[in-house]
Motif scaffolding. Structure first.
Motif, mmCIF file in Angstrom:
data_model
loop_
_atom_site.group_PDB
_atom_site.id
_atom_site.type_symbol
_atom_site.label_atom_id
_atom_site.label_comp_id
_atom_site.label_asym_id
_atom_site.label_seq_id
_atom_site.Cartn_x
_atom_site.Cartn_y
_atom_site.Cartn_z
ATOM 1 N N LYS A 81 1.043 -0.884 0.092
ATOM 2 C CA LYS A 81 0.308 0.494 0.144
ATOM 3 C C LYS A 81 1.370 0.973 0.265
ATOM 4 O O LYS A 81 0.930 2.381 -0.613
ATOM 5 N N ALA A 82 1.970 1.232 0.894
ATOM 6 C CA ALA A 82 3.423 2.042 1.063
ATOM 7 C C ALA A 82 3.112 2.323 -0.404
ATOM 8 O O ALA A 82 3.959 3.639 -0.897
ATOM 9 N N GLY A 104 1.899 17.324 -0.731
ATOM 10 C CA GLY A 104 2.708 16.504 -1.641
ATOM 11 C C GLY A 104 3.223 15.425 -2.494
ATOM 12 O O GLY A 104 2.287 14.738 -1.815
ATOM 13 N N ARG A 105 3.586 15.219 -3.034
ATOM 14 C CA ARG A 105 3.647 14.095 -3.474
ATOM 15 C C ARG A 105 4.911 13.215 -2.146
ATOM 16 O O ARG A 105 5.685 13.566 -2.056
ATOM 17 N N VAL A 106 4.464 12.334 -2.492
ATOM 18 C CA VAL A 106 5.364 11.148 -2.395
ATOM 19 C C VAL A 106 6.547 10.973 -2.347
ATOM 20 O O VAL A 106 6.628 10.127 -3.810
ATOM 21 N N ASP A 107 7.551 11.117 -1.784
ATOM 22 C CA ASP A 107 9.011 10.553 -3.145
ATOM 23 C C ASP A 107 9.693 9.564 -2.602
ATOM 24 O O ASP A 107 10.297 9.145 -3.534
ATOM 25 N N SER A 108 9.553 8.716 -1.123
ATOM 26 C CA SER A 108 10.175 8.116 -1.474
ATOM 27 C C SER A 108 9.430 7.057 0.211
ATOM 28 O O SER A 108 8.772 7.779 0.710
ATOM 29 N N ILE A 109 9.150 5.569 1.012
ATOM 30 C CA ILE A 109 9.413 4.988 2.112
ATOM 31 C C ILE A 109 10.258 5.185 2.293
ATOM 32 O O ILE A 109 11.384 4.432 1.891
ATOM 33 N N ARG A 110 9.800 4.800 4.019
ATOM 34 C CA ARG A 110 11.458 4.617 4.293
ATOM 35 C C ARG A 110 10.441 3.334 5.625
ATOM 36 O O ARG A 110 9.448 3.453 6.207
#
Length: 169
Positions: A81-82, A104-110
């Motif tokens: 999902k992420a 804003g735009r989701v740039d990355s996930i951690r």
């Protein structure tokens, strides 16, 4: 006989609640560790003259295995999902100041243990903080173009009408 079983069960539950309350005071659900603690406590306090049936023990181990698999599946689903949110425009509650939002735009996930953080405009938010999710501009443009592209039947009809127009001259 029934009183002994009830007393054993009461002892097991009280011992287990002491163990699990110290480990999961903030969470009201039983996890893998609490289930395993309950099973071990039950084995510890069982009546030696009437040990637990093999069928009961196997059933409890199967429940433990099913619980573990469901938790692993849930973690995988959360990660997928992420990952699907990367590139999407989101509005989320700011984790440092809950009265403000981050857009804003989701740039990355951690991934940090069982927590998943999305990076939005340099701020890391959890998936629980997301309030709204929007398609990106590129997806909207592509969708708009795809609705305006004529189908094969439309092109054949246009070609057919052009041929009929030339034949009438």
């Amino acid at each position: 006989m029934a009183d002994t079983s009830i007393n054993n069960l009461t002892g097991v539950l009280s011992q287990s609640s002491r163990i699990s309350s110290s480990q999961s005071s903030s969470n009201n659900t039983l996890g893998k560790q609490e289930f395993l603690n309950l099973l071990v406590t039950q084995l510890r306090y069982q009546d030696p003259l009437k040990p637990m049936e093999d069928k009961e023990f196997v059933a409890q181990l199967a429940q433990f295995s099913a619980l573990e698999q469901m938790q692993n599946l849930n973690e995988s689903f959360e990660l997928i999902k992420a990952q699907n949110m990367i590139g999407r425009y989101v509005v989320a509650t700011n984790p440092s100041d809950t009265s403000k939002t981050v857009e804003g735009r989701v740039d990355s996930i951690r991934v940090d243990g069982s927590k998943i953080y999305l990076k939005v405009n340099g701020v890391e938010v959890t998936t629980e903080n997301i309030k709204q999710i929007y398609h990106t501009y590129a997806e909207e443009v592509l969708s708009d173009i795809m609705t305006k592209v004529p189908t094969k039947d439309d092109l054949l009809n246009i070609l057919d009408s052009l041929q009929k127009g030339e034949d009438s001259k």
